[in-house]
Scaffold this active site. Structure first.
Site, PDB file in Angstrom:
ATOM      1  N   ASP A 387     -11.019  26.197  24.460  1.00 56.55           N
ATOM      2  CA  ASP A 387     -11.058  24.762  24.152  1.00 56.55           C
ATOM      3  C   ASP A 387     -10.437  24.534  22.773  1.00 56.55           C
ATOM      4  O   ASP A 387     -10.677  25.326  21.838  1.00 56.55           O
ATOM      5  CB  ASP A 387     -12.495  24.250  24.110  1.00 56.55           C
ATOM      6  CG  ASP A 387     -12.976  23.777  25.469  1.00 56.55           C
ATOM      7  OD1 ASP A 387     -12.263  24.019  26.472  1.00 56.55           O
ATOM      8  OD2 ASP A 387     -14.060  23.171  25.526  1.00 56.55           O
ATOM      9  N   ASP A 430      -8.041  19.413  27.279  1.00 62.13           N
ATOM     10  CA  ASP A 430      -7.773  20.392  26.219  1.00 62.13           C
ATOM     11  C   ASP A 430      -8.400  21.730  26.579  1.00 62.13           C
ATOM     12  O   ASP A 430      -8.708  22.534  25.696  1.00 62.13           O
ATOM     13  CB  ASP A 430      -8.318  19.898  24.879  1.00 62.13           C
ATOM     14  CG  ASP A 430      -9.836  19.760  24.878  1.00 62.13           C
ATOM     15  OD1 ASP A 430     -10.392  19.415  25.934  1.00 62.13           O
ATOM     16  OD2 ASP A 430     -10.464  19.982  23.829  1.00 62.13           O
TER      17      ASP A 430
END
Length: 507
Positions: A387, A430
């Site tokens: 992430d 993301d």
């Protein structure tokens, strides 16, 4: 910063597998099989799957050289399944062409032409560099097996542009021209035959200057010399090398030397000796086309020794069969064109499917690709989940355009840390994942290098003051797991990294 990838995409132990390849490419097939046994065991134990597949490919070529076609086909099918899902596309094209070669030699011509058409179609989409030329060589081999001499000749000339493949190309080109020339001689096209046979001799001499002991080079040169009016030189080569090659079980090379010896003896007025040698060549022949070429030579000698009605009738019958085979060869050219059209439609459909599993922004796989890969996880698979820390703040502070460029840069780092057969995907905004062929310590080390590469990136070149870090979780497949279990374990590690302050790797 050094990347955690091998020097060659065939694996860190590429040289071990390459030595097996070198043996079989020089006709030393039995030695290649012995070394291959040891190499495959070592590579499998060490987990270097790319090099292991290369060694298996070398085994396939050795079995092909020894005439053990069904065993070679079994390995080619194993390799095609592996190459389809991982590695450079040119490797998959090459094994498709190798399969086509085997199918044709086993008499499954329609299947072989279909695979050959697929290989040609796929190859046209690839850049003309590196393994493109290796794949082109395999297409040339398959074309020769199907007696598509024009295609084989074109492949040989095109692949000559790459110096890495010039030596192997020279051999293939010499053999193709030799067979083509002999067929033309028997059809009465003496001028065309002479030009091809002369060029075959030139190529064989060039190769022999570099590798004088390669059995196939000696055999090709001997036949070329015998068929271009130099019987003395042909006999000298045959007498020196024929018995040793037969003792080594090199059927292909021995067959060629028997043809050379027989052709030379016939030229020198010894029809009985010629008949003996060509009969021996016939016994070593496995393909219908090869056998008919030799039978025609035998019938021609028999008619010269005993020009009676029976011998003349047999010669005329074989001449008609050769003409029929030549027409069938022309039919195969048409069949290949039709197969090409089908293959082009299949390729267009496959490209559409590839688009469906690709992320438009980063070029990595998308969520569909992630789900498909997760379903294929098994022993030796590690998963790292990634992430981008505080990505919403990056978008809000610097704009979505800058955020997109951050995602693109992170994707580049992940892609660079993937070896052959591994894959990076973007499965959320993301959120990224990398599937690795690694144990947990190796996966954790790779994850730390990814984190360090992103942390050390000069983000000021993108936007002054920008800072990007990653949180990463890593897990490895264990017995009894399913794909979702592996994901859940990696996801727990990822959230542990976030709870502990982000910019961390937890494995």
């Amino acid at each position: 910063m050094p990347l955690p990838v091998p020097a060659d995409s065939h694996g860190v132990l590429f040289g071990c597998a390459l030595e097996v390849h070198n043996l079989t490419m020089n006709g030393r097939h039995h030695e290649a099989l012995v070394l291959g046994d040891r190499a495959e065991a070592v590579l499998l134990t060490l987990g270097d799957r790319p090099a292991y597949l290369l060694a298996r490919q070398a085994r396939m070529y050795a079995l092909l050289g020894l005439g053990r076609l069904n065993e070679a086909l079994s390995i080619s099918e194993e390799l095609a399944a592996a190459r389809r899902v991982s590695g450079p596309r040119a490797n998959y094209v090459k094994i498709l062409a190798d399969q086509a070669d085997l199918y044709v030699k086993l008499g499954r011509t329609d299947e072989g032409l279909h695979l050959l058409a697929r290989a040609i179609t796929e190859l046209e989409l690839l850049p003309h560099q590196g393994r493109y030329f290796s794949a082109l060589c395999s297409i040339s081999d398959a074309a020769l097996a199907a007696e598509l001499y024009e295609l084989a000749d074109r492949c040989a000339r095109d692949s000559g542009a790459d110096p890495v493949f010039q030596e192997s190309l020279r051999l293939m080109h010499a053999e193709m021209l030799l067979e083509w020339g002999m067929r033309l001689q028997q059809l009465g096209a003496a001028g065309e035959a002479r030009s091809r046979l002369t060029r075959s001799v030139e190529l064989a001499r060039e190769h022999r200057a570099l590798d004088p002991d390669a059995p196939v080079v000696v055999a090709l040169l001997a036949v070329g010399l015998a068929r271009t009016g130099r019987p003395g030189e042909a006999i000298e080569l045959a007498e020196e090398h024929l018995l040793p090659l037969r003792a080594q079980g090199l059927r292909h090379e021995a067959r060629l030397l028997h043809i050379a010896y027989g052709s030379a003896l016939h030229e020198l007025g010894d029809p009985r000796g010629a008949f003996r040698e060509l009969t021996a060549a016939l016994e070593l022949s496995e393909q219908t086309g090869q056998r008919l070429i030799i039978r025609y030579e035998l019938a021609r000698i028999a008619a010269a020794m005993d020009p009676g009605a029976a011998a003349t009738t047999m010669l005329d019958t074989l001449r008609d069969q050769l003409a029929l085979l030549w027409r069938q060869r022309l039919d195969r050219r048409q069949m290949l064109r039709q197969a090409r059209r089908r293959a082009e439609l299949e390729a267009a459909r496959d490209r559409a499917e590839d688009v469906a599993v690709s992320d438009a922004l980063t070029g990595l796989g998308n969520r569909r690709a992630f789900d498909a890969r997760l379903g294929r996880t098994g022993r030796g698979t590690a998963l790292i989940l990634v992430d981008v820390d505080h990505f919403k703040d990056i978008n809000d502070t610097y704009s979505h355009g800058v955020g997109d460029r951050v995602l693109h840069a992170v994707a580049d780092v992940l892609r660079a840390h993937c070896r052959q057969g591994e894959a990076a995907v973007r499965f959320g905004g993301d959120e990224f994942a990398v599937f690795l062929d690694a144990d947990l310590p190796t996966a954790a080390a790779i994850a730390r290098r990814v984190r360090a590469a992103v942390r050390g990136y000069d983000w000021n070149t993108l936007m002054p003051g920008l800072r990007v870090t990653l949180s990463i979780g890593a897990a490895v497949w264990t017995d009894g797991m399913r794909g979702p279990d592996l994901f859940d374990q990696a996801d727990r590690q990822l959230y542990a990294a976030k709870r502990q302050g982000r910019d961390l790797v937890v494995a």
